[in-house]
Write a protein that holds these residues in place. Structure first.
Motif, PDB file in Angstrom:
ATOM      1  N   TRP A   1       0.836  -1.192   0.000  1.00 38.10           N
ATOM      2  CA  TRP A   1       0.000   0.000   0.000  1.00 38.10           C
ATOM      3  C   TRP A   1       0.874   1.247   0.000  1.00 38.10           C
ATOM      4  O   TRP A   1       1.969   1.261   0.551  1.00 38.10           O
ATOM      5  N   CYS A   2       0.351   2.303  -0.589  1.00 41.72           N
ATOM      6  CA  CYS A   2       0.974   3.624  -0.492  1.00 41.72           C
ATOM      7  C   CYS A   2       0.434   4.303   0.769  1.00 41.72           C
ATOM      8  O   CYS A   2      -0.791   4.452   0.922  1.00 41.72           O
TER       9      CYS A   2
ATOM     10  N   SER B   1      -3.699   3.827  -1.258  1.00 38.60           N
ATOM     11  CA  SER B   1      -4.084   3.047  -2.429  1.00 38.60           C
ATOM     12  C   SER B   1      -3.289   1.752  -2.492  1.00 38.60           C
ATOM     13  O   SER B   1      -2.153   1.671  -2.005  1.00 38.60           O
ATOM     14  N   ARG B   2      -3.893   0.739  -3.098  1.00 38.37           N
ATOM     15  CA  ARG B   2      -3.246  -0.573  -3.233  1.00 38.37           C
ATOM     16  C   ARG B   2      -2.328  -0.534  -4.449  1.00 38.37           C
ATOM     17  O   ARG B   2      -2.765  -0.250  -5.567  1.00 38.37           O
ATOM     18  N   LEU B   3      -1.024  -0.832  -4.242  1.00 37.95           N
ATOM     19  CA  LEU B   3      -0.040  -0.776  -5.320  1.00 37.95           C
ATOM     20  C   LEU B   3       0.187  -2.143  -5.963  1.00 37.95           C
ATOM     21  O   LEU B   3       0.188  -2.275  -7.174  1.00 37.95           O
ATOM     22  N   TYR B   4       0.416  -3.170  -5.124  1.00 32.07           N
ATOM     23  CA  TYR B   4       0.710  -4.504  -5.636  1.00 32.07           C
ATOM     24  C   TYR B   4       0.074  -5.551  -4.747  1.00 32.07           C
ATOM     25  O   TYR B   4      -0.088  -5.357  -3.540  1.00 32.07           O
ATOM     26  N   SER B   5      -0.256  -6.684  -5.384  1.00 29.92           N
ATOM     27  CA  SER B   5      -0.614  -7.888  -4.648  1.00 29.92           C
ATOM     28  C   SER B   5       0.394  -8.961  -5.046  1.00 29.92           C
ATOM     29  O   SER B   5       0.515  -9.311  -6.219  1.00 29.92           O
TER      30      SER B   5
ATOM     31  N   GLY C   1      -4.094  -1.678  -8.443  1.00 28.08           N
ATOM     32  CA  GLY C   1      -2.688  -2.024  -8.408  1.00 28.08           C
ATOM     33  C   GLY C   1      -2.348  -3.171  -9.337  1.00 28.08           C
ATOM     34  O   GLY C   1      -3.128  -3.575 -10.195  1.00 28.08           O
ATOM     35  N   GLN C   2      -1.200  -3.724  -9.159  1.00 27.85           N
ATOM     36  CA  GLN C   2      -0.629  -4.721 -10.058  1.00 27.85           C
ATOM     37  C   GLN C   2      -0.462  -6.045  -9.334  1.00 27.85           C
ATOM     38  O   GLN C   2       0.004  -6.092  -8.197  1.00 27.85           O
TER      39      GLN C   2
END
Length: 921
Positions: free
Chosen positions: A120-121, A126-130, A213-214
């Protein structure tokens, strides 16, 4: 599998221990050897500053500089303001329980984990990566992140450790979206049955998860299966733990098999982890960990906390902290905080004594963190009762205004321990002991409140111990920074001839002296300076920063020291004064201050023949160019008939002696002869000091040749080791060039068929300080205050042979010899440097316990060299001064090295005065 995650972790089941009947709760901490420490005075129970209630269990918790982050049993990520405790964010982050939260070092990235790990940022939430794996990981219990390698590490329920290099995220093909754990019917049991149909997925009761996110899928090559033989419960990252002494990162993991593992990270292989070092101590699961520098605390099932020294990889102590599982640990304010599965919270001091205990939650304490906010010290706990408790621990952890006096006995015990480490820098086989000695010294600094680091050195030489004691005052009244330099390495003491009266590395006290390798050079003075600062810190009177740089290669030419300091200058910061303590008085009675050292160049001259070793009877003739003959001829060109150096230009531009310095030599000679008339006359003594201190010299140390040790061999190779001592206005570079040119020219005149090789090894520039500056004035005042006259009479040989200054000067008329008889350190001391303890016993009764009969110290120069001193002056643009702590009879570098206890104690007092007064002058 060694240990399963307690079912009470998520369902609220009470631990077997809801009672208060353990020995630890009574304030007793138990060491590894079973010995109990006396209970300390209990602090009052921390007051509950604020409480946050939630419907589900709080499984993960962390605090940033302004926010509280929590992960819950139903997969929610919650964020509150640390200022107002207002809820800032409530997002359904995972389909499973949020078992771990991790904040990057810069505070920009937040990691949460369940069946996958989400990045998360922190500024936008916000969700950046999983990040996930197709391999059946189950739950991800722990996360760690290396900003330097940009790599995320995951510890999993299936006993694996996995990692993903975020710097490669845009270079890899996107994964199959249906492989994400959120699409699986079950974390383990989703294989298709005989009918080709897998177990149907149960409906989610918690609503949709956060999107965006990615998606990043972990490669199979980035998975270490069976990293532990049990769940991987906890992970941390640390620096500087590798055996080579470099500053690379190490991943620390704790598992259900009861083992702690140290995994070195590979910066050139996508952050890969390599073969681990295992720390084993029983089968109880390691459920939680906390790191304080290089001291690792491990919370175990069954209620124990293990204390590991990661520098030496030794178990320092095991503390019986709880009767129930230790599910969370935190370190802060010099204390260790623990939370048990019975809801009991405790904290312990640096001696691992239980300071306070209280019921923090109704059932399990699952997460905790400690910090300071707006001048308030707080401890935050989260439990499976659905609450977060913020405890005000300001009063509880507050130390008394005046700590107990740190005794000289503690100083001696610390010196005994430091001497026991065979920190011989010249011997590769002692490298582990050197490392352990550095770690022990660093831990001493930390124990007394310093910020510390180990600076790695180029070539993996022994590390430099850096420590900073920070001033307890505001910036307006803060004084200048003082840097103390010393070294912890020693010269070898093999004692093959059994000339030591004690084991060189088992310090013993005999007749007021401490005997052991390094007690005088330089471990004793280093610890005297450390304990001096510790005294000031204990009284909360430190008004200026004191910095220590203690290297481990001084006896080997300070290899790697200059590079290490230059690379870490941003950490060391500005320095105003430099202080050293690495030499001795002129005799055993009069304190001295040193304002100059000669420089040094060490060189090896080698003459080599293309022929093999020959027999002189069979092959010897004038046609043979013999290597040893050539070498001797070369060496003969370097000095004249009375020992003067004949290298062209060697004596050019040497500084003339000033009138004030001439007066110092006169005073030194008069003072010493007044005490000991056997030393001769004033002029002879003064000229001897000038030759040793202000004149350059050349010494040939040894000659070696090849072939069997008999008298019939014509050696193929002949080698000579020499050193040149330099004085101000001479530089190592200029003299090296002049020496090489002179040798090559002389070799050409030999018209030899052999080859000449000249190698320069370690070197040091000469140093000349200003004896009239403020640091010397402060040192002089401190010496005069500490070494006060005792009123005792001088030795009978002195009192019955006193002469006036005029009579002493008149004796110079009888001095006629063109070559002076040199006065050495052994003749200046009150006895032989190699005297037996039996002989010393008789002499010490007479003189050694007597304090000096003069107040003002003698200002002297030294013929030896310290490579670091001139470099430090130039690097920090700060003046240096040198305080000799030992006596002339200390026998440093020789057998039976010793240091008088009185000198150790008084040096500590002198340092204390200087550290308090110098920064404000």
């Amino acid at each position: 599998m060694a240990h399963l995650l307690p079912t009470s972790l998520v369902d609220g089941e009470r631990s077997r221990d809801d009672t208060d009947n353990d020995a630890s709760d009574a304030g007793v901490s138990v060491g590894v050897n079973g010995g109990a420490h006396p209970p300390s005075m209990k602090a009052q129970k921390p007051s509950l500053f604020h409480k946050i209630r939630n419907q589900r269990s709080i499984l993960a918790l962390l605090i940033s500089d302004s926010k509280i982050y929590a992960g819950t049993q139903n997969g929610d990520l919650l964020v509150w303001s640390l200022e107002t405790f207002e809820l800032l964010l409530n997002v359904h982050a995972h389909r499973g329980s949020v078992l771990c939260l991790y904040l990057s070092a810069d505070g920009k990235l937040l990691f949460s984990s369940a069946g996958d790990a989400i990045v998360w940022c922190t500024s936008t939430h916000s969700r950046l990566y999983s990040i996930y794996s197709r391999y059946d990981v189950g739950d991800v219990f722990c996360v760690a992140y290396s900003p330097e390698l940009q790599t995320v590490y995951l510890g999993a329920q299936n006993t694996s450790i996995q990692w993903y290099d975020l710097s490669q995220k845009d270079l890899r093909a996107p994964p199959d979206p249906t492989s994400h754990p959120s699409y699986r019917n079950h974390r383990f049991f989703d294989s298709k049955g005989p009918t080709g149909i897998s177990t149907p997925r149960p409906p989610s009761a918690s609503g949709p998860c956060a999107l965006g996110g990615q998606d990043l899928e972990i490669d199979k090559e980035h998975i270490i299966q069976y990293a532990h033989y049990g769940y991987v419960y906890c992970m941390l990252l640390a620096r500087g733990l590798s055996s080579g002494g470099n500053d690379s990162e190490t991943l620390i993991s704790g598992g259900g098999d009861g083992t702690v593992k140290l995994w070195p990270l590979q910066s050139d292989e996508d952050g890969a982890i390599t073969k681990p070092i295992c720390l084993e101590r029983g089968d109880e699961s390691v459920l939680s960990m906390a790191l304080d520098g290089t001291v690792l605390y491990c919370g175990r099932s069954e209620g124990e906390i293990d204390v590991w020294d990661l520098d030496t990889r030794q178990l320092i102590r095991t503390v019986k902290a709880h009767e129930s599982d230790v599910l969370t640990l935190a370190v802060g304010h010099g204390f260790i905080f623990s939370g048990g599965s019975n809801g009991i919270a405790k904290f312990f001091n640096s001696r691992h004594e239980n300071i306070s205990r209280w019921k923090a939650h109704e059932h399990l304490i699952l997460a905790s963190s400690v910090t300071s906010y707006h001048a308030k010290d707080i401890y935050v706990t989260g439990g499976n009762d659905g609450s977060i408790a913020i405890w005000d621990i300001s009063d509880s952890v507050k130390r008394p205004k005046k700590r107990p006096v740190i005794s000289n006995e503690q100083l001696v015990l610390s010196l005994e321990k430091l001497v026991s480490y065979r920190t011989v820098s010249s011997r590769p086989e002692y490298a582990p002991d050197c490392r352990r000695g550095a770690s022990y010294l660093r831990n001493l600094f930390k124990q007394f409140g310093a910020e510390t680091e180990l600076f790695s050195t180029e070539g993996n030489w022994n590390p430099v111990v850096f420590a900073r004691f920070k001033a307890k005052t505001n910036k307006r009244s803060k004084g200048k920074t003082v840097l103390f330099y010393g070294h912890y390495d020693v010269v070898a003491a093999d004692d093959k001839e059994q000339t030591w009266n004690t084991n060189p590395f088992e310090m013993q006290g005999v007749n007021g002296y401490l005997y052991g390798r390094g007690v005088s050079d330089n471990k004793g003075p280093v610890l005297a300076a450390l304990y001096a600062v510790a005294d000031i810190v204990a009284r909360e009177q430190l008004r200026s920063d004191i910095v220590f740089l203690i290297e481990g290669e001084e006896e080997s030419g300070s290899r790697g020291f200059q590079t290490a300091i230059s690379m870490n200058k941003h950490i060391i910061g500005d320095v105003d004064w430099i202080l050293l303590a690495n030499s001795y008085w002129l005799n055993d009675d009069i304190p001295c201050l040193t304002y100059g050292f000669r420089g040094v160049i060490r060189a090896t001259i080698e003459v080599t023949s293309e022929r093999p070793d020959l027999h002189s009877g069979v092959d010897g003739s004038q046609l043979i160019s013999e290597a040893l003959k050539d070498l001797i001829a070369l060496l003969a060109t370097l000095t004249g008939s009375v020992g003067e150096v004949t290298i062209p230009g060697f004596y050019d531009d040497l500084p003339p002696m000033t009138k004030s310095e001439h007066g110092r030599y006169q005073l030194i000679s008069e003072t010493l002869i007044r005490q000991n008339p056997e030393l001769g006359d004033i002029r002879a003594l003064a000229e001897s000091f000038k030759a040793r201190w202000i004149e350059p010299s050349l010494t040939i140390h040894r000659i070696k040749n090849s072939g069997p040790p008999n008298s019939s061999i014509i050696s193929r190779v002949a080698t000579a080791d020499l050193s040149i001592r330099l004085v101000p206005n001479q530089t190592t570079m200029t003299v090296q060039k002049a020496l090489r040119k002179a040798l090559e020219k002389a070799f050409d005149r030999l018209d030899s068929a052999n080859q000449l090789t000249i190698k320069f090894e370690n070197q040091a520039e000469p140093w000349l300080g200003d004896p009239n500056n403020q640091i010397f004035r402060t040192l002089e005042e401190a010496i005069m205050e500490v070494w006060k006259p005792t009123g005792q009479k001088e030795r009978q040989s002195v009192s019955t042979n006193k002469r006036s200054s005029k009579e002493l000067r008149d004796t110079t008329n009888a001095f006629k010899s063109p070559r002076l008889s040199p006065v050495t350190s052994s003749t200046l001391s009150n006895g032989s440097s190699n005297q037996s303890q039996a002989t010393a016993k008789s002499e010490n009764r007479q003189t050694s316990q007597q304090q000096p009969s003069v107040q003002k110290p003698l200002y002297i120069r030294e013929g030896g060299s310290i490579p670091a001193i001139r470099f430090l002056e130039q690097e920090f643009n700060a003046p240096a001064a040198h305080l000799p702590c030992g006596q002339a009879s200390d026998s440093a570098h020789l057998d039976n090295e010793r240091l008088r206890l009185l000198n150790l104690h008084n040096s500590r007092e002198i340092f204390k005065r200087v550290f308090q007064e110098l920064p404000f002058r």
